[in-house]
Design a protein around this motif. Sequence first.
Motif, PDB file in Angstrom:
ATOM      1  N   SER A   2      33.148  31.514  30.330  1.00 31.84           N
ATOM      2  CA  SER A   2      32.493  32.361  31.319  1.00 31.84           C
ATOM      3  C   SER A   2      32.504  31.666  32.673  1.00 31.84           C
ATOM      4  O   SER A   2      32.201  30.482  32.782  1.00 31.84           O
ATOM      5  N   ILE A   3      32.880  32.418  33.701  1.00 27.88           N
ATOM      6  CA  ILE A   3      32.897  31.888  35.064  1.00 27.88           C
ATOM      7  C   ILE A   3      32.016  32.777  35.926  1.00 27.88           C
ATOM      8  O   ILE A   3      32.152  34.002  35.920  1.00 27.88           O
ATOM      9  N   ASN A   4      31.104  32.166  36.656  1.00 28.05           N
ATOM     10  CA  ASN A   4      30.204  32.932  37.506  1.00 28.05           C
ATOM     11  C   ASN A   4      30.971  33.672  38.601  1.00 28.05           C
ATOM     12  O   ASN A   4      31.935  33.153  39.165  1.00 28.05           O
ATOM     13  N   LYS A   5      30.518  34.874  38.880  1.00 28.21           N
ATOM     14  CA  LYS A   5      31.107  35.617  39.986  1.00 28.21           C
ATOM     15  C   LYS A   5      30.704  34.969  41.312  1.00 28.21           C
ATOM     16  O   LYS A   5      29.561  34.555  41.480  1.00 28.21           O
ATOM     17  N   THR A   6      31.666  34.895  42.205  1.00 28.32           N
ATOM     18  CA  THR A   6      31.495  34.119  43.435  1.00 28.32           C
ATOM     19  C   THR A   6      31.719  34.972  44.677  1.00 28.32           C
ATOM     20  O   THR A   6      32.678  35.747  44.748  1.00 28.32           O
ATOM     21  N   LEU A   7      30.848  34.808  45.647  1.00 30.78           N
ATOM     22  CA  LEU A   7      31.039  35.360  46.987  1.00 30.78           C
ATOM     23  C   LEU A   7      31.384  34.213  47.929  1.00 30.78           C
ATOM     24  O   LEU A   7      30.697  33.188  47.936  1.00 30.78           O
ATOM     25  N   ILE A   8      32.428  34.378  48.715  1.00 28.66           N
ATOM     26  CA  ILE A   8      32.860  33.338  49.647  1.00 28.66           C
ATOM     27  C   ILE A   8      32.639  33.824  51.078  1.00 28.66           C
ATOM     28  O   ILE A   8      33.060  34.926  51.447  1.00 28.66           O
ATOM     29  N   PHE A   9      31.979  32.978  51.869  1.00 31.41           N
ATOM     30  CA  PHE A   9      31.699  33.274  53.267  1.00 31.41           C
ATOM     31  C   PHE A   9      32.374  32.201  54.116  1.00 31.41           C
ATOM     32  O   PHE A   9      31.971  31.031  54.072  1.00 31.41           O
ATOM     33  N   VAL A  10      33.384  32.586  54.869  1.00 28.72           N
ATOM     34  CA  VAL A  10      34.172  31.620  55.649  1.00 28.72           C
ATOM     35  C   VAL A  10      33.764  31.675  57.117  1.00 28.72           C
ATOM     36  O   VAL A  10      33.859  32.724  57.767  1.00 28.72           O
ATOM     37  N   TRP A  52      38.077  30.385  39.889  1.00 31.58           N
ATOM     38  CA  TRP A  52      37.086  31.176  40.604  1.00 31.58           C
ATOM     39  C   TRP A  52      37.127  32.611  40.118  1.00 31.58           C
ATOM     40  O   TRP A  52      38.200  33.181  39.945  1.00 31.58           O
ATOM     41  N   HIS A  53      35.982  33.189  39.883  1.00 30.46           N
ATOM     42  CA  HIS A  53      35.910  34.624  39.625  1.00 30.46           C
ATOM     43  C   HIS A  53      35.359  35.259  40.902  1.00 30.46           C
ATOM     44  O   HIS A  53      34.163  35.496  41.031  1.00 30.46           O
ATOM     45  N   ILE A  54      36.259  35.475  41.851  1.00 39.18           N
ATOM     46  CA  ILE A  54      35.848  35.898  43.187  1.00 39.18           C
ATOM     47  C   ILE A  54      35.523  37.390  43.193  1.00 39.18           C
ATOM     48  O   ILE A  54      36.313  38.221  42.745  1.00 39.18           O
ATOM     49  N   LYS A  55      34.380  37.690  43.707  1.00 41.59           N
ATOM     50  CA  LYS A  55      33.973  39.082  43.879  1.00 41.59           C
ATOM     51  C   LYS A  55      34.378  39.588  45.256  1.00 41.59           C
ATOM     52  O   LYS A  55      34.805  40.730  45.415  1.00 41.59           O
ATOM     53  N   ARG A  97      43.328  39.748  42.603  1.00 39.65           N
ATOM     54  CA  ARG A  97      43.729  39.701  44.002  1.00 39.65           C
ATOM     55  C   ARG A  97      42.865  40.650  44.815  1.00 39.65           C
ATOM     56  O   ARG A  97      42.341  41.634  44.307  1.00 39.65           O
ATOM     57  N   GLY A  98      42.728  40.335  46.086  1.00 40.40           N
ATOM     58  CA  GLY A  98      41.988  41.210  46.980  1.00 40.40           C
ATOM     59  C   GLY A  98      42.272  40.835  48.418  1.00 40.40           C
ATOM     60  O   GLY A  98      42.835  39.774  48.703  1.00 40.40           O
ATOM     61  N   GLN A  99      41.883  41.686  49.340  1.00 42.97           N
ATOM     62  CA  GLN A  99      42.065  41.378  50.749  1.00 42.97           C
ATOM     63  C   GLN A  99      40.813  40.710  51.298  1.00 42.97           C
ATOM     64  O   GLN A  99      39.705  40.927  50.812  1.00 42.97           O
ATOM     65  N   MET A 100      41.012  39.875  52.278  1.00 40.60           N
ATOM     66  CA  MET A 100      39.874  39.313  52.993  1.00 40.60           C
ATOM     67  C   MET A 100      39.176  40.423  53.769  1.00 40.60           C
ATOM     68  O   MET A 100      39.822  41.328  54.297  1.00 40.60           O
ATOM     69  N   ILE A 101      37.861  40.341  53.825  1.00 43.19           N
ATOM     70  CA  ILE A 101      37.096  41.291  54.633  1.00 43.19           C
ATOM     71  C   ILE A 101      36.825  40.640  55.986  1.00 43.19           C
ATOM     72  O   ILE A 101      36.111  39.641  56.070  1.00 43.19           O
ATOM     73  N   PRO A 102      37.422  41.168  57.049  1.00 44.64           N
ATOM     74  CA  PRO A 102      37.286  40.512  58.365  1.00 44.64           C
ATOM     75  C   PRO A 102      36.046  40.993  59.125  1.00 44.64           C
ATOM     76  O   PRO A 102      35.777  42.188  59.222  1.00 44.64           O
ATOM     77  N   PHE A 103      35.307  40.037  59.643  1.00 44.32           N
ATOM     78  CA  PHE A 103      34.214  40.320  60.569  1.00 44.32           C
ATOM     79  C   PHE A 103      34.580  39.637  61.880  1.00 44.32           C
ATOM     80  O   PHE A 103      34.396  38.423  62.033  1.00 44.32           O
ATOM     81  N   VAL A 104      35.147  40.403  62.792  1.00 48.50           N
ATOM     82  CA  VAL A 104      35.694  39.844  64.029  1.00 48.50           C
ATOM     83  C   VAL A 104      34.852  40.324  65.207  1.00 48.50           C
ATOM     84  O   VAL A 104      34.721  41.526  65.437  1.00 48.50           O
TER      85      VAL A 104
END
Length: 218
Positions: A2-10, A52-55, A97-104
């Motif tokens: 089991s891998i925890n779901k992860t949110l990444i904030f860059v 990583w189990h990236i959400k 796979r997924g796209q990055m969500i841009p906050f510009v």
Amino acid sequence: MSINKTLIFVDGENLVCRYQEMVAAGRIPRPDNIHIKDCFVWNPRILKKHYWHIKRLAYYTSVVGDDDKVKSVREQIAGTMWECDLSDLEDTANCKRGQMIPFVRKKSARSRKESICDIAIAVDVMRACYRDHAETIWICSGDGDFAQLIEEVVHSGKEAYLGAVSSGLNPELKYLVDEFLLLDDAFFVTDAEVDNAKLVLDAEAINAPTGSSLKPLD
């Protein structure tokens, strides 16, 4: 497994600034880096070291320019796909796979060196923690201003990860998280790789036929 779901904030403002500092100081960037001057930098290797189990992966940055420049940068960031390895998970495809969500955000030339994304990142991280959006929060920044935010993530019961390059890294941040990931090798050719390349070129030079123009590196 089991891998925890992860949110990444860059924190893109911090990451691209420090990346460009390291390039200016002589570090050799990897040819597969994705780089928009003063706005964006990324390399898929960043997500290769761990399972990583990236959400979701959100990328925050700012742009000096008009609305067309903001739109262009946003489109380029959204066009950058992330991928995580899920091969150790049961009943799951080998990768996600997924796209990055841009906050510009747009800022003036006079405030070029000021960060305007910190508050947005802090609000979104806290919302994710207390609305239970994921088990793991990964903040990608070496900015010491995030120390209190990281402490709040830990106090909320979430796993806290931090990723950053060495340039400008506040050393205290490393001791606040469950795991710190140094990103230098993801963005830059390592000394060992440079040495190996020199050895290969030296060997080719030794074995080159007479009259060859191939020369070893200095």
